[in-house]
Design an enzyme around this catalytic site. Structure first.
Site, PDB file in Angstrom:
ATOM      1  N   SER A 163      39.062  23.206  61.418  1.00 45.37           N
ATOM      2  CA  SER A 163      39.216  23.699  60.043  1.00 45.37           C
ATOM      3  C   SER A 163      39.911  25.057  60.023  1.00 45.37           C
ATOM      4  O   SER A 163      40.222  25.575  58.958  1.00 45.37           O
ATOM      5  CB  SER A 163      37.842  23.811  59.380  1.00 45.37           C
ATOM      6  OG  SER A 163      37.034  24.727  60.100  1.00 45.37           O
ATOM      7  N   HIS A 191      34.912  28.846  73.485  1.00 46.00           N
ATOM      8  CA  HIS A 191      33.544  29.097  73.031  1.00 46.00           C
ATOM      9  C   HIS A 191      32.482  28.672  74.048  1.00 46.00           C
ATOM     10  O   HIS A 191      31.331  28.470  73.690  1.00 46.00           O
ATOM     11  CB  HIS A 191      33.305  28.393  71.680  1.00 46.00           C
ATOM     12  CG  HIS A 191      34.124  28.972  70.566  1.00 46.00           C
ATOM     13  ND1 HIS A 191      34.365  28.324  69.371  1.00 46.00           N
ATOM     14  CD2 HIS A 191      34.758  30.173  70.463  1.00 46.00           C
ATOM     15  CE1 HIS A 191      35.126  29.097  68.595  1.00 46.00           C
ATOM     16  NE2 HIS A 191      35.384  30.208  69.243  1.00 46.00           N
ATOM     17  N   GLN A 215      38.116  24.855  71.236  1.00 46.57           N
ATOM     18  CA  GLN A 215      36.942  25.564  70.709  1.00 46.57           C
ATOM     19  C   GLN A 215      35.681  24.766  71.027  1.00 46.57           C
ATOM     20  O   GLN A 215      34.571  25.231  70.784  1.00 46.57           O
ATOM     21  CB  GLN A 215      37.061  25.705  69.187  1.00 46.57           C
ATOM     22  CG  GLN A 215      38.233  26.564  68.740  1.00 46.57           C
ATOM     23  CD  GLN A 215      38.483  26.409  67.249  1.00 46.57           C
ATOM     24  OE1 GLN A 215      37.859  27.050  66.426  1.00 46.57           O
ATOM     25  NE2 GLN A 215      39.409  25.521  66.901  1.00 46.57           N
ATOM     26  N   TYR A 243      20.625  23.692  71.783  1.00 50.05           N
ATOM     27  CA  TYR A 243      21.662  23.390  72.776  1.00 50.05           C
ATOM     28  C   TYR A 243      21.197  22.325  73.779  1.00 50.05           C
ATOM     29  O   TYR A 243      22.021  21.556  74.277  1.00 50.05           O
ATOM     30  CB  TYR A 243      22.157  24.678  73.458  1.00 50.05           C
ATOM     31  CG  TYR A 243      23.072  25.433  72.512  1.00 50.05           C
ATOM     32  CD1 TYR A 243      24.368  24.989  72.274  1.00 50.05           C
ATOM     33  CD2 TYR A 243      22.613  26.518  71.783  1.00 50.05           C
ATOM     34  CE1 TYR A 243      25.188  25.623  71.356  1.00 50.05           C
ATOM     35  CE2 TYR A 243      23.425  27.173  70.863  1.00 50.05           C
ATOM     36  CZ  TYR A 243      24.715  26.719  70.658  1.00 50.05           C
ATOM     37  OH  TYR A 243      25.532  27.331  69.742  1.00 50.05           O
ATOM     38  N   GLY A 275      42.042  18.675  64.709  1.00 50.34           N
ATOM     39  CA  GLY A 275      40.632  18.611  64.337  1.00 50.34           C
ATOM     40  C   GLY A 275      39.916  19.935  64.265  1.00 50.34           C
ATOM     41  O   GLY A 275      38.777  20.045  64.723  1.00 50.34           O
TER      42      GLY A 275
HETATM   43  P1  OAD Z   1      34.871  22.433  61.835  1.00 47.03           P
HETATM   44  O1  OAD Z   1      33.659  21.584  61.617  1.00 47.03           O
HETATM   45  O2  OAD Z   1      34.962  23.722  61.126  1.00 47.03           O
HETATM   46  O3  OAD Z   1      36.165  21.593  61.446  1.00 47.03           O
HETATM   47  C1  OAD Z   1      36.315  20.269  61.881  1.00 47.03           C
HETATM   48  C2  OAD Z   1      37.666  19.758  61.463  1.00 47.03           C
HETATM   49  O4  OAD Z   1      37.790  18.453  61.991  1.00 47.03           O
HETATM   50  C3  OAD Z   1      37.878  19.667  59.944  1.00 47.03           C
HETATM   51  O5  OAD Z   1      39.126  20.207  59.598  1.00 47.03           O
HETATM   52  C4  OAD Z   1      37.816  18.160  59.676  1.00 47.03           C
HETATM   53  O6  OAD Z   1      38.673  17.760  58.601  1.00 47.03           O
HETATM   54  C5  OAD Z   1      38.344  17.615  60.991  1.00 47.03           C
HETATM   55  N1  OAD Z   1      37.923  16.230  61.292  1.00 47.03           N
HETATM   56  C6  OAD Z   1      36.829  15.550  60.910  1.00 47.03           C
HETATM   57  N2  OAD Z   1      36.842  14.309  61.428  1.00 47.03           N
HETATM   58  C7  OAD Z   1      37.978  14.203  62.171  1.00 47.03           C
HETATM   59  C8  OAD Z   1      38.562  13.177  62.963  1.00 47.03           C
HETATM   60  N3  OAD Z   1      37.991  11.982  63.124  1.00 47.03           N
HETATM   61  N4  OAD Z   1      39.740  13.445  63.556  1.00 47.03           N
HETATM   62  C9  OAD Z   1      40.347  14.659  63.427  1.00 47.03           C
HETATM   63  N5  OAD Z   1      39.843  15.652  62.688  1.00 47.03           N
HETATM   64  C10 OAD Z   1      38.669  15.430  62.073  1.00 47.03           C
HETATM   65  O7  OAD Z   1      35.016  22.606  63.434  1.00 47.03           O
HETATM   66  P2  OAD Z   1      35.874  23.683  64.252  1.00 47.03           P
HETATM   67  O8  OAD Z   1      37.095  24.079  63.519  1.00 47.03           O
HETATM   68  O9  OAD Z   1      36.007  23.154  65.630  1.00 47.03           O
HETATM   69  O10 OAD Z   1      31.728  27.650  67.133  1.00 47.03           O
HETATM   70  O11 OAD Z   1      34.851  24.893  64.262  1.00 47.03           O
HETATM   71  C11 OAD Z   1      35.175  26.057  64.969  1.00 47.03           C
HETATM   72  C12 OAD Z   1      33.929  26.693  65.522  1.00 47.03           C
HETATM   73  O12 OAD Z   1      32.933  26.829  64.498  1.00 47.03           O
HETATM   74  C13 OAD Z   1      33.219  25.876  66.574  1.00 47.03           C
HETATM   75  O13 OAD Z   1      33.764  26.050  67.854  1.00 47.03           O
HETATM   76  C14 OAD Z   1      31.805  26.370  66.511  1.00 47.03           C
HETATM   77  C15 OAD Z   1      31.644  26.414  65.017  1.00 47.03           C
HETATM   78  O14 OAD Z   1      30.695  27.276  64.522  1.00 47.03           O
HETATM   79  C16 OAD Z   1      30.558  28.133  67.558  1.00 47.03           C
HETATM   80  O15 OAD Z   1      29.499  27.552  67.400  1.00 47.03           O
HETATM   81  C17 OAD Z   1      30.655  29.455  68.253  1.00 47.03           C
END
Ligand code: OAD
Length: 232
Positions: free
Chosen positions: A176, A108, A90, A57, A174
């Site tokens: 998943s 988060h 998030q 971190y 953005g």
């Molecule tokens: P993810 O890494 O799971 O998903 C990222 C999303 O962003 C995917 O759907 C990609 O297709 C999309 N993406 C990539 N590049 C992009 C761009 N330029 N513009 C728009 N979208 C784009 O991340 P999160 O869904 O945020 O939690 O993950 C959720 C949580 O999992 C996070 O908060 C974190 C992680 O583990 C903790 O660490 C507690």
């Protein structure tokens, strides 16, 4: 007479900050390919090797100092001229704050804050500096990042669900939609609330109709703004 704006709620994930230079988690090349998520982002990982977690971190925080909000963060803030916008994120970065969004709820936690490692009390602003090993919170425990880790409760989830339930428009950008309970927030939107999803990947959410904008956040948000503001 005062105008009452429609309530627009934006649920954001790592993808909105990708074009600022912050890695997402689950894309190819994402953080969880480089690190074992359970080692660096879970309460068990912290108990096992707190110094490794602290270092992870500290690096994220240092990187945050070197990046800036992108057009997608700015457009979301600009939409406040047309809507009553609340951002439910998030993300642990502060790019929505730096783009001047006014209502932001962090599900988060926040990289620029630290707290007690005994309970969630004693939250302090630390900016972009590292947390030192041996540095104490106000209760005398080791200071830890103010992050919600896997295996911990998500204290803001109830408030976030109430916000989403009142949305007139929901925009998902953005994420998943892999991580619960955050992903489950979409289900709290009323049945007649239009949902827009901005993401270059194909994201599905069974049971809900969504308008998909399959683009990166910056160009996708430009398009969304035109759809919502210029051709209402
Ligand atoms: P993810 O890494 O799971 O998903 C990222 C999303 O962003 C995917 O759907 C990609 O297709 C999309 N993406 C990539 N590049 C992009 C761009 N330029 N513009 C728009 N979208 C784009 O991340 P999160 O869904 O945020 O939690 O993950 C959720 C949580 O999992 C996070 O908060 C974190 C992680 O583990 C903790 O660490 C507690």
């Amino acid at each position: 007479m005062a105008t009452t704006f429609k309530k627009l709620v934006a649920l954001t994930g790592a993808g909105i900050s990708a074009e600022s230079g912050i890695n997402t988690f689950r894309d190819s090349g994402g953080l969880w390919e480089q690190y074992d998520v359970m080692e660096v982002a879970s309460i068990d990982g912290w108990r096992k090797n707190p110094q490794l977690v602290q270092r992870f971190y500290n690096e994220r925080r240092q990187q945050l100092a070197e990046v800036a909000p992108n057009a997608a963060h700015h457009i979301l803030a600009e939409l406040e001229a047309h809507f009553d916008v609340t951002v439910v994120t998030q993300n642990v970065d502060n790019l929505h704050e730096r783009a001047q969004s006014s209502k932001i709820l962090h599900l988060h936690g926040e990289l620029t804050k630290a707290r007690s490692s005994v309970d969630s009390s004693g939250v302090v602003d630390i900016g972009y500096r590292p947390i030192e090993w041996g540095e104490k919170a106000s209760d005398g425990s080791q200071l830890r990042p103010h992050i919600v880790w896997f295996g911990e409760a998500v204290p803001m989830i109830g408030k976030a669900a109430d916000i989403v339930a009142k949305a007139d428009i929901l925009v998902v950008i953005g994420t998943s939609l892999n991580v619960y309970p955050a992903a489950g927030l979409v289900a709290h939107a009323r049945n007649n609330t239009p949902i827009y999803l901005v993401d270059p990947s194909e994201i599905s959410y069974p049971g809900r109709n969504m308008t998909m904008i399959r683009e990166k956040a910056t160009s996708g948000m430009e398009k969304l703004k035109r759809m919502l503001v210029e051709q209402p």
